[in-house]
Design a protein around this motif. Structure first.
Motif, mmCIF file in Angstrom:
data_model
loop_
_atom_site.group_PDB
_atom_site.id
_atom_site.type_symbol
_atom_site.label_atom_id
_atom_site.label_comp_id
_atom_site.label_asym_id
_atom_site.label_seq_id
_atom_site.Cartn_x
_atom_site.Cartn_y
_atom_site.Cartn_z
ATOM 1 N N GLY A 99 2.072 -3.758 4.242
ATOM 2 C CA GLY A 99 1.118 -3.823 3.130
ATOM 3 C C GLY A 99 0.422 -2.500 2.909
ATOM 4 O O GLY A 99 0.250 -2.049 1.770
ATOM 5 N N LYS A 100 0.030 -1.848 3.991
ATOM 6 C CA LYS A 100 -0.603 -0.527 3.890
ATOM 7 C C LYS A 100 0.386 0.478 3.305
ATOM 8 O O LYS A 100 0.025 1.266 2.429
ATOM 9 N N ALA A 101 1.614 0.451 3.775
ATOM 10 C CA ALA A 101 2.630 1.370 3.264
ATOM 11 C C ALA A 101 2.881 1.139 1.785
ATOM 12 O O ALA A 101 3.007 2.096 1.005
ATOM 13 N N MET A 102 2.948 -0.119 1.369
ATOM 14 C CA MET A 102 3.175 -0.418 -0.037
ATOM 15 C C MET A 102 2.029 0.119 -0.893
ATOM 16 O O MET A 102 2.257 0.720 -1.941
ATOM 17 N N ALA A 103 0.801 -0.063 -0.442
ATOM 18 C CA ALA A 103 -0.351 0.458 -1.188
ATOM 19 C C ALA A 103 -0.267 1.971 -1.321
ATOM 20 O O ALA A 103 -0.522 2.531 -2.396
ATOM 21 N N GLU A 104 0.113 2.652 -0.249
ATOM 22 C CA GLU A 104 0.259 4.114 -0.291
ATOM 23 C C GLU A 104 1.353 4.525 -1.272
ATOM 24 O O GLU A 104 1.197 5.489 -2.035
ATOM 25 N N MET A 105 2.474 3.792 -1.275
ATOM 26 C CA MET A 105 3.577 4.119 -2.188
ATOM 27 C C MET A 105 3.185 3.864 -3.640
ATOM 28 O O MET A 105 3.540 4.643 -4.524
ATOM 29 N N VAL A 106 2.442 2.788 -3.895
ATOM 30 C CA VAL A 106 1.980 2.498 -5.254
ATOM 31 C C VAL A 106 1.112 3.656 -5.760
ATOM 32 O O VAL A 106 1.180 4.037 -6.925
ATOM 33 N N LEU A 107 0.315 4.224 -4.874
ATOM 34 C CA LEU A 107 -0.551 5.347 -5.242
ATOM 35 C C LEU A 107 0.196 6.672 -5.295
ATOM 36 O O LEU A 107 -0.387 7.695 -5.641
ATOM 37 N N GLY A 108 1.484 6.643 -4.957
ATOM 38 C CA GLY A 108 2.292 7.863 -5.025
ATOM 39 C C GLY A 108 2.210 8.740 -3.794
ATOM 40 O O GLY A 108 2.625 9.889 -3.819
ATOM 41 N N HIS A 109 1.671 8.206 -2.701
ATOM 42 C CA HIS A 109 1.558 8.967 -1.456
ATOM 43 C C HIS A 109 2.821 8.807 -0.616
ATOM 44 O O HIS A 109 3.512 7.804 -0.704
ATOM 45 N N GLU A 110 3.086 9.786 0.205
ATOM 46 C CA GLU A 110 4.229 9.740 1.117
ATOM 47 C C GLU A 110 3.859 8.953 2.371
ATOM 48 O O GLU A 110 2.736 9.044 2.848
ATOM 49 N N VAL A 111 4.792 8.203 2.899
ATOM 50 C CA VAL A 111 4.570 7.451 4.133
ATOM 51 C C VAL A 111 5.631 7.790 5.177
ATOM 52 O O VAL A 111 5.757 7.104 6.169
ATOM 53 N N GLU A 112 6.352 8.865 4.957
ATOM 54 C CA GLU A 112 7.480 9.225 5.817
ATOM 55 C C GLU A 112 7.101 9.354 7.292
ATOM 56 O O GLU A 112 7.843 8.925 8.153
ATOM 57 N N GLU A 113 5.965 9.950 7.583
ATOM 58 C CA GLU A 113 5.634 10.246 8.981
ATOM 59 C C GLU A 113 5.382 9.009 9.819
ATOM 60 O O GLU A 113 5.679 8.980 10.993
#
Length: 67
Positions: free
Chosen positions: A27-41
């Protein structure tokens, strides 16, 4: 306000049994992706859906339905 994602639907789903442990982080990752942030690390590839993984699962499902 700028949102990085195109107007599409987003969903974090498919948890069963032991997979529920990943629900909060997904859920946190999805929120970050919706905002256009990278979650790769910090977001594990093992739980990320890629086009290749999706097609493989869909092909397997279609094959099973043909049997």
């Amino acid at each position: 306000m700028h949102v990085g994602a195109a107007p599409v639907e987003w969903i974090a789903a498919g948890y069963s049994g032991e997979g529920m442990v990943h629900a909060w982080l997904s859920g946190k990752a999805m929120a970050e992706m919706v905002l256009g942030h990278e979650v790769e690390e910090w977001f594990q590839d093992i739980i990320r859906v890629s086009e290749k993984r999706w097609k493989t699962k869909a092909e397997n499902l279609l094959d099973a339905l043909d049997d």
